[in-house]
Design a protein around this motif. Structure first.
Motif, PDB file in Angstrom:
ATOM      1  N   GLU A   1       0.842  -1.149  -0.066  1.00  0.00           N
ATOM      2  CA  GLU A   1       0.119  -0.052  -0.004  1.00  0.00           C
ATOM      3  C   GLU A   1       0.765   1.021   0.084  1.00  0.00           C
ATOM      4  O   GLU A   1       0.350   2.182  -0.442  1.00  0.00           O
ATOM      5  CB  GLU A   1      -0.991   0.039   1.261  1.00  0.00           C
ATOM      6  CG  GLU A   1      -0.355  -0.013   2.698  1.00  0.00           C
ATOM      7  CD  GLU A   1      -0.381  -1.347   2.913  1.00  0.00           C
ATOM      8  OE1 GLU A   1       0.122  -1.493   4.248  1.00  0.00           O
ATOM      9  OE2 GLU A   1      -0.269  -2.293   2.288  1.00  0.00           O
ATOM     10  N   ALA A   2       2.082   1.106   0.512  1.00  0.00           N
ATOM     11  CA  ALA A   2       2.988   2.316   0.453  1.00  0.00           C
ATOM     12  C   ALA A   2       3.390   2.767  -1.120  1.00  0.00           C
ATOM     13  O   ALA A   2       3.562   4.062  -1.104  1.00  0.00           O
ATOM     14  CB  ALA A   2       4.207   2.029   1.091  1.00  0.00           C
TER      15      ALA A   2
ATOM     16  N   MET B   1       1.430   6.619   6.220  1.00  0.00           N
ATOM     17  CA  MET B   1       0.395   6.475   5.284  1.00  0.00           C
ATOM     18  C   MET B   1      -0.615   7.665   5.432  1.00  0.00           C
ATOM     19  O   MET B   1      -1.244   8.213   4.561  1.00  0.00           O
ATOM     20  CB  MET B   1      -0.237   4.980   5.445  1.00  0.00           C
ATOM     21  CG  MET B   1       0.636   4.093   5.139  1.00  0.00           C
ATOM     22  SD  MET B   1       0.985   3.954   3.313  1.00  0.00           S
ATOM     23  CE  MET B   1      -0.566   4.035   2.706  1.00  0.00           C
TER      24      MET B   1
ATOM     25  N   SER C   1       4.892   0.117   5.650  1.00  0.00           N
ATOM     26  CA  SER C   1       3.806   1.015   5.218  1.00  0.00           C
ATOM     27  C   SER C   1       3.205   1.411   6.742  1.00  0.00           C
ATOM     28  O   SER C   1       2.168   1.075   7.091  1.00  0.00           O
ATOM     29  CB  SER C   1       2.913   0.722   4.471  1.00  0.00           C
ATOM     30  OG  SER C   1       2.105  -0.481   4.982  1.00  0.00           O
TER      31      SER C   1
ATOM     32  N   THR D   1      -2.858  -1.013   6.826  1.00  0.00           N
ATOM     33  CA  THR D   1      -1.493  -0.624   7.045  1.00  0.00           C
ATOM     34  C   THR D   1      -0.495  -1.514   7.733  1.00  0.00           C
ATOM     35  O   THR D   1      -1.362  -2.359   8.313  1.00  0.00           O
ATOM     36  CB  THR D   1      -1.124   0.744   7.710  1.00  0.00           C
ATOM     37  OG1 THR D   1      -1.521   0.466   9.219  1.00  0.00           O
ATOM     38  CG2 THR D   1      -2.105   1.774   7.168  1.00  0.00           C
TER      39      THR D   1
END
Length: 249
Positions: free
Chosen positions: A179-180, A207, A202, A196
């Protein structure tokens, strides 16, 4: 001294025999496993077939039901997905969140699911068979952006850029650290529900900062699974909900 040397040699031989025995048992276990019956479990009100009967012999597999599985993401999905919505799910896993999202959006809705691991994609398909829903669901075995931690062999998969994803009302993102890479590349007005993974690159705080810089209002709503509160606090595994600020739309 001689006795000490003999002791070391004996211990070494024992370790070698033990490793060999463990390797043989492990190989036999995995060879037999697919030919035994699968058992049904309930994860957050969704029926799944994740394990085989022989898995009951495995000392480290937990075959119990998990009523709070992905609890926070599921609750936020129920809160934000409405009838007729288009939902994009990155990291479909075994399909629990997909079933809940499909129930919320209903027959007029669409759910696009992307799962990188071949085994998980197959489990996901089976979950949809066990839990019929009316929404139009499209499951694609694909990695979006850079690959995060995959739960299983990827096999043959598609590679999709974040900006190639369809427009959606809600994006549900659980891609084990990737997701990062993906979230900063998304530029849609849809609400984002993000799990996260601090230990996978991440961190939750980072975030949130990146989302706020992109014109979203990001809020931490809790750990990913309430039944694993301590572990998820220590591992920084949390859920963030981000909604585009009105002035940024």
């Amino acid at each position: 001294m001689i006795n000490q040397i003999k002791g070391v040699i004996s211990a070494s031989r024992f370790q070698s025999v033990f490793k060999l025995g463990s390797s043989v048992v492990g190989t036999l276990f995995h060879a037999i496993r697919p030919h035994t019956h699968k058992i049904k479990n309930t994860y957050n009100d969704v029926t799944i077939e994740r394990y085989y009967l022989i898995d009951k012999l495995h000392p480290y597999k937990d075959l119990s039901d998990r009523p709070q599985y992905e609890g926070t993401i599921v609750e936020e999905t129920k809160r934000y997905v409405s009838t007729g919505d288009t939902v994009v799910i990155l990291g479909g896993g075994i399909g629990v969140t997909t079933v809940h999202a499909a129930k919320m959006t209903g027959v007029r809705g669409e759910v696009y699911v992307y799962e990188g691991a071949e085994e998980m994609a197959e489990l996901h398909s089976r979950t949809l068979e066990l839990n019929p829903v009316e929404a139009n669901i499209k499951l694609t075995q694909a990695i979006v952006g850079k690959a995060g931690k995959l739960w299983g062999d990827p096999g043959e998969y598609q590679q999709i850029k974040p900006d190639e994803l369809p427009e959606a009302d809600v994006y549900i993102i659980d891609i084990e650290g990737a997701e990062a890479d993906v979230v900063p590349s998304l530029n849609h007005d849809g609400i984002m529900i993000i799990e996260t993974h601090g230990k996978l690159g991440s961190p939750t705080e980072e975030m949130c900062e990146r989302l706020n810089d992109k014109g979203y209002c990001a809020e931490v709503v809790g750990v990913a699974e309430p039944s694993m509160q301590k572990a998820h606090e220590e591992g920084d595994v949390k859920v963030v909900v981000a909604e585009r600020n009105q002035e940024a739309k």
